[in-house]
Design a protein around this motif. Structure first.
Motif, short mmCIF file in Angstrom:
data_model
loop_
_atom_site.label_atom_id
_atom_site.label_comp_id
_atom_site.label_asym_id
_atom_site.label_seq_id
_atom_site.Cartn_x
_atom_site.Cartn_y
_atom_site.Cartn_z
N ARG A 116 4.26 5.50 -5.50
CA ARG A 116 4.33 5.37 -6.96
C ARG A 116 3.30 6.27 -7.63
O ARG A 116 3.61 6.96 -8.60
N VAL A 117 2.08 6.27 -7.12
CA VAL A 117 1.03 7.12 -7.70
C VAL A 117 1.40 8.59 -7.54
O VAL A 117 1.23 9.38 -8.48
N ALA A 121 -12.40 0.34 -7.41
CA ALA A 121 -12.60 1.74 -7.02
C ALA A 121 -11.25 2.44 -6.85
O ALA A 121 -11.08 3.58 -7.27
N ALA A 122 -10.29 1.75 -6.24
CA ALA A 122 -8.95 2.33 -6.07
C ALA A 122 -8.30 2.56 -7.43
O ALA A 122 -7.68 3.60 -7.67
N GLN A 145 -1.41 -4.97 -10.58
CA GLN A 145 -0.74 -6.00 -9.82
C GLN A 145 -0.65 -5.67 -8.32
O GLN A 145 -1.01 -6.51 -7.49
N PRO A 146 -0.21 -4.45 -7.94
CA PRO A 146 -0.22 -4.14 -6.51
C PRO A 146 -1.62 -4.15 -5.89
O PRO A 146 -1.80 -4.58 -4.75
N LEU A 147 -2.63 -3.69 -6.64
CA LEU A 147 -3.99 -3.72 -6.11
C LEU A 147 -4.48 -5.14 -5.91
O LEU A 147 -5.21 -5.42 -4.95
N ARG A 148 -4.09 -6.03 -6.79
CA ARG A 148 -4.45 -7.44 -6.60
C ARG A 148 -3.79 -8.00 -5.35
O ARG A 148 -4.40 -8.76 -4.59
N GLU A 149 -2.54 -7.63 -5.11
CA GLU A 149 -1.84 -8.08 -3.90
C GLU A 149 -2.51 -7.54 -2.65
O GLU A 149 -2.61 -8.25 -1.63
N VAL A 192 0.85 -1.20 0.00
CA VAL A 192 0.00 0.00 0.00
C VAL A 192 0.88 1.25 0.00
O VAL A 192 0.66 2.18 -0.79
N ALA A 193 1.89 1.25 0.86
CA ALA A 193 2.79 2.42 0.95
C ALA A 193 3.54 2.63 -0.37
O ALA A 193 3.64 3.76 -0.86
#
Length: 162
Positions: free
Chosen positions: A66-67, A108-109, A155-159, A60-61
């Motif tokens: 990154r965003v 949503a994210a 990929q990070p959202l799936r994790e 998450v961090a």
């Protein structure tokens, strides 16, 4: 307590926002803000999907950082593209991105991420959630853009969510 204030932070934020918008601490504004702070979360609570567990706080961090970096870099790229319009107009395009994400909070994210990054607009999500249609302000290589979006965000959202 949770029955009357399902989201205390949202209630407090709505109350504070009401007071800021009215620029007054008059009793009527204090009471109206309090009523809104209690009523709005109560009325909207049935519309919210149940929260799933958020896994991997370090992911998450990293995603947030990154965003943030991508917002700055993309803003600079869009500004550069706008300045060079007389020489080379931007190559805007619609891109269909196949998705593996299915979890509503993750989608949503992703919508928030895509919307906040300059130069991209979320246009449509397929009814079966298998594809996402985006508009990109200046697109050089569609396949590279899709791969980059999937690696950097999906990929990070799936994790985190799945």
């Amino acid at each position: 307590m949770k029955r009357w204030l399902p989201s205390p932070l949202v209630s407090a934020s709505l109350w504070a926002m009401w007071l800021l918008l009215n620029d007054s601490l008059a009793l009527v504004h204090l009471l109206t803000g309090a009523v809104l702070g209690v009523a709005v979360p109560l009325l909207l609570a049935p519309l919210l999907p149940p929260l799933g567990p958020v896994r991997r706080p370090w992911t998450v961090a990293r995603l947030i950082l990154r965003v943030g970096a991508d917002v700055v870099l993309s803003g600079l790229q869009v500004a550069q593209a706008v300045w060079r319009v007389p020489r080379r107009p931007p190559r805007g395009a619609f891109v269909a991105v196949p998705l593996q994400l299915r979890e509503p909070h993750a989608l949503a994210a992703l919508a928030i991420i895509v919307t906040v990054i300059p130069g991209t607009v979320w246009c449509e999500l397929a009814s079966d959630r298998s594809a996402l249609l985006l508009h990109v302000f200046d697109l050089d290589d569609e396949a590279a853009f899709i791969e980059d979006l999937k690696v950097r965000y999906e990929q990070p959202l799936r994790e985190i969510f799945e």
